[in-house]
Structure formats: C-alpha cells, structure tokens
Scaffold this active site. Structure first.
Site, PDB file in Angstrom:
ATOM      1  N   SER A 124      -1.368  -3.348 -11.089  1.00 19.70           N
ATOM      2  CA  SER A 124      -2.089  -4.233 -10.514  1.00 19.70           C
ATOM      3  C   SER A 124      -2.861  -5.305 -11.078  1.00 19.70           C
ATOM      4  CB  SER A 124      -3.223  -3.513  -9.429  1.00 19.70           C
ATOM      5  OG  SER A 124      -4.117  -4.294  -8.915  1.00 19.70           O
ATOM      6  N   TYR A 148     -10.002   3.159  -8.487  1.00 17.48           N
ATOM      7  CA  TYR A 148      -8.819   3.030  -8.356  1.00 17.48           C
ATOM      8  C   TYR A 148      -8.027   2.130  -9.480  1.00 17.48           C
ATOM      9  CZ  TYR A 148      -4.462   0.315  -6.708  1.00 17.48           C
ATOM     10  OH  TYR A 148      -3.269  -0.191  -6.590  1.00 17.48           O
ATOM     11  N   LYS A 152      -4.930   2.712 -12.505  1.00 15.94           N
ATOM     12  CA  LYS A 152      -3.955   1.859 -12.895  1.00 15.94           C
ATOM     13  C   LYS A 152      -4.068   1.723 -14.503  1.00 15.94           C
ATOM     14  CE  LYS A 152      -1.939   1.491  -8.848  1.00 15.94           C
ATOM     15  NZ  LYS A 152      -0.504   1.970  -8.845  1.00 15.94           N
TER      16      LYS A 152
END
Ligand code: NAD
Ligand code: UFG
Length: 366
Positions: A124, A148, A152
């Site tokens: 992302s 989050y 990643k």
C-alpha cells in the site's frame, strides 16, 4: 498458469480472479471469508464462464495452508489475504500483526514446502513516509503511522530479506494508491461491513440513500481546493497490474516494487462531483473537522510499472464513479449477509459453480 490467490473472494481479489480466468489461467482461491462472501466468486464464475477452486482456509492455519499448497502446486501466488481497516488496527494491533505478518510467514513457509517461489504481494502507498516531494517514487523513504501500515512495511522488509537469502525467489510488491470503483458490469464490487471508512464507498452509500450526507474531513489543506487529494485507481486497472506482474516474474528473479496509481491526484470535492454526475443528482455534503492522521495530498509515479510491466491505468475518475454507482445501485445492500456456519468447502464450491443452490435460499443472495 495455475495461480493461487489468497483473499480471492474479497474486493480486489475477486476482480483479479475474474481477469485471471478470462485470460485462461487456472485459479485456486484460499480465503477464510472473514471479510467476504462466496457470492463474489459465484458472480465471477458466471461472468468468466470458468470456475476457481475455492479452499476455505485461514492463513493462520499453517497445516491447512501447506496441505492446499502441496495439493495445488501453483506456478504463482497472489497474496491479497489480510485485514485492512486502519482504525481497527489501532484498536487491535495484535490481531493485525498476527493476521497479516504471521499469516504471510505461514504463506511463505507453505510455498517453500511446495517449492513455489513466485509471489505478488498487496502492499500500500501507506508505507510511504509523509513527503512534500510528489509524485512518490518507489525509492521514497518509508514509514508507517498506524499498525496496519506497519504490518505492510514489516512484510515488505521480510520479502526483501527473503529475496536476499535465496536467488530462487521472484517477488513483486505492488503498492496500491486508493483503489475504488467496480467491474463495469456492476456484478462485483466493494462491500464494506458497517460504516465505510473510505471516501468512495461512503459517497456511494449516500448516493443510494443509506447515509444522509458526505462529511468532508477538512477544507483548509494546502491543496488546489482545500480538500484532501489522493491518487484514485480503478479496481479493474489495479487487478490487471497483478496479471502483468506475474508475467514479468515468470522471466525475472529477485524482488521488485511497483506503484500502481494513475500518477495524478483528485480532491474530495472533485470525487463528490464525479459521483454526483454518475448518479444524476448533486450529493449533499458538509465540511467537518480534519480526520486525525490524514495528510493533505499524495499521488504516486507509476512510470516503473509502465516501463517494466507495460501497465498503465486506463480509467479516470468519471469511469471509477460510474462503475461504482452501477455496482451500488444494482446491489444496494452489497452481497447480503453471509455466515460461514456449517457450510463445507464442497458446499461452497458447488454453490459458486452453480451446480446446486443449497445455499441460495438461506444466507447468500442469489
Ligand atoms: P478485502 O477485505 O475485501 O479482501 C481481503 C480478503 O482476505 C477477504 O476475502 C478476507 O476474507 C480474506 N482474509 C482476511 N484474513 C484472512 C486470513 N487470515 N486467512 C484467509 N483469508 C483472509 O480487502 P481488499 O480491499 O480486497 O484488499 C486486498 C489486499 O489489498 C489487502 O491485503 C489490503 O491490505 C491491500 N490493500 C487494500 C487497499 C484498499 O484500499 N482496498 C489499499 C492498499 C492495499
Ligand atoms: N475523506 C473524507 N470523508 C470521508 C472519508 C474520507 O473527506 O468520509 C477524505 C480523507 O480525509 C482523504 C480522502 O477522503 O483526504 C481519502 O480518504 P480515504 O479514507 O478514502 O483513503 P486514505 O487515503 O485515507 O487511505 C486509504 C486506505 C489506506 C491505504 C491508502 C492508500 O484507507 O489503508 O488509502 O492505499 F493505505
């Protein structure tokens, strides 16, 4: 080619499965359906005229994962499976580290076990540190501001270490900017649970009458109209990037990173404008406080994907809004409620292939 797709029943995964089947690939999906419904895959089957094999399974169940990997022995894996809600990750960081990071470790171990070394990973743009230097290039500094995003980032670093440890791996890290829209048929699309956190799904629920007005989080940003600017990317363009990455990885070893975005930014007001045109009425909105943690503006440079993969975003914001509206207006309640309950893997495969409709009268929208 046989491709195993983790999280293939989800929003982006289901679009990728459709394109893979349409391109003639054999597809297996590994998904625990924690944030998706088998209905997405049933519709994919109907559109593609071909079926993926669905394996209900959790990335945290390493025995099941190994068993499926050895059974399928795919040529490549596309790894969408994971949790993705930023706010929830702040409340439940361990669930995010376990599901995303441990789930990926399990996946890689299962791949090693089956001697499968070609992987495309869903990363992302959230891994980029806040920067005034736009557009963001793949080598821009990285930093993440929530759990989050950190999952990643940790996974990216783990994949880099893996590629260094052995020259056998072919790994593609795809950094998505803001995925929106739906398949132009309106048959598959994003089906968020509860109140949507992201702009486009929220707007589309306002358009369909499920919410009263769009709340614009701040109009005092240093952007062209004062509202936040993002690089929105049509989900079909995004899905195509995965097929192109797999093609590339078939001929290249090592670890590669590509931005998948359009290369330009659109403001919140302009997204509302595009959606209002798509649905044929001016959507109501209200300016409210900035949302904590938001930055003013970012967009990516997709040149590397164009030069190395031959990939380019084809669809603009008007098409994103039109396709999203088509999906939302045809499916005002999304795919409907689904509880996995006692359904077996065989039941669900029969359901998505349309061989029998035992589930259609119960939990799943037919
Ligand atoms: P999604 O929630 O629709 O799809 C994820 C799928 O993974 C779901 O089908 C879910 O059931 C499955 N899953 C989750 N945990 C699992 C587990 N432990 N075992 C097996 N399956 C599991 O999300 P999406 O929008 O399609 O996102 C796909 C990927 O792309 C995610 O990794 C996400 O972090 C990443 N991504 C998404 C966005 C976005 O805005 N949608 C942006 C950047 C990156
Ligand atoms: N916004 C509003 N009102 C809303 C929702 C959002 O004004 O109801 C604004 C935000 O302030 C921002 C823009 O719309 O300026 C886009 O916000 P989104 O929540 O749609 O997307 P973000 O850029 O904040 O983040 C999303 C995902 C992240 C992902 C990132 C890049 O939530 O997980 O895109 O892919 F990392």
């Amino acid at each position: 080619m046989h491709v195993l797709v983790t999280g293939g029943a989800g929003y982006i995964g289901s679009h990728a499965v459709l394109l893979l089947l349409e391109a003639g690939h054999q597809v297996s999906v590994y998904d625990n359906l924690s944030n998706s419904s088998p209905e997405s895959l049933r519709r994919v089957c109907a559109m593609a005229g071909a079926s993926p094999e669905l394996f209900i399974g959790d990335l945290l169940d390493s025995d099941r994962l190994k068993e499926v990997m050895l059974n399928v022995k795919p040529d490549a894996v596309i790894h969408f499976g994971g949790l993705k809600a930023v706010g929830e990750s702040v409340e439940k960081p361990l669930a995010y580290y376990r599901n995303n990071v441990v789930g990926t470790v399990n996946l890689i171990e299962a791949m090693e076990c089956a001697d499968v070394r070609r992987l495309v990973f869903s990363s992302s743009a959230t891994v980029y540190a806040e920067s005034k230097k736009l557009p963001l290039m793949e080598d821009a500094p990285r930093d993440a501001s929530n759990p989050y995003g950190r999952t990643k980032l940790h996974i990216e670093q783990m994949l880099e270490d893996l590629a260094v440890s052995s020259g056998e791996w072919s790994i593609g890290i795809l950094r998505y900017f803001n995925p929106v829209g739906a398949h132009p048929s309106g048959n598959i699309g994003e089906d968020p649970q509860g109140i949507p956190n992201n702009l486009m799904p929220f707007i589309s629920q306002v358009a369909v009458g499920r919410r009263n007005e769009v709340k614009i989080f701040g109009k005092d940003y240093p952007t062209y109209d004062g509202t936040g600017v993002r690089d929105y990317i049509h989900v079909v363009d995004l899905a195509q990037g995965h097929l192109d990455a797999i093609d590339f990885l078939t001929h290249h070893k090592g670890q590669f990173v590509w931005n998948l975005g359009t290369g330009s930014g659109t403001s919140v007001l302009d997204v509302i404008g595009a959606f209002s045109r798509a649905c044929g009425r001016q959507l109501p909105y209200k300016i409210v406080e900035r949302r904590a943690g938001d930055i003013a503006e970012y967009y990516g440079d997709p040149t590397a994907a164009r030069l190395e993969l031959g990939w380019k975003a084809e669809r603009g914001i008007e098409e994103m809004a039109c396709d999203m509206w088509k999906w939302q207006s045809q499916n005002p309640a999304g795919y409907g409620e689904f509880e996995i309950g006692d359904y077996t893997n065989e039941d669900l495969n029969a359901y998505i292939k349309g061989i029998k409709d035992t589930l259609s009268s119960t939990n799943v929208v037919s």
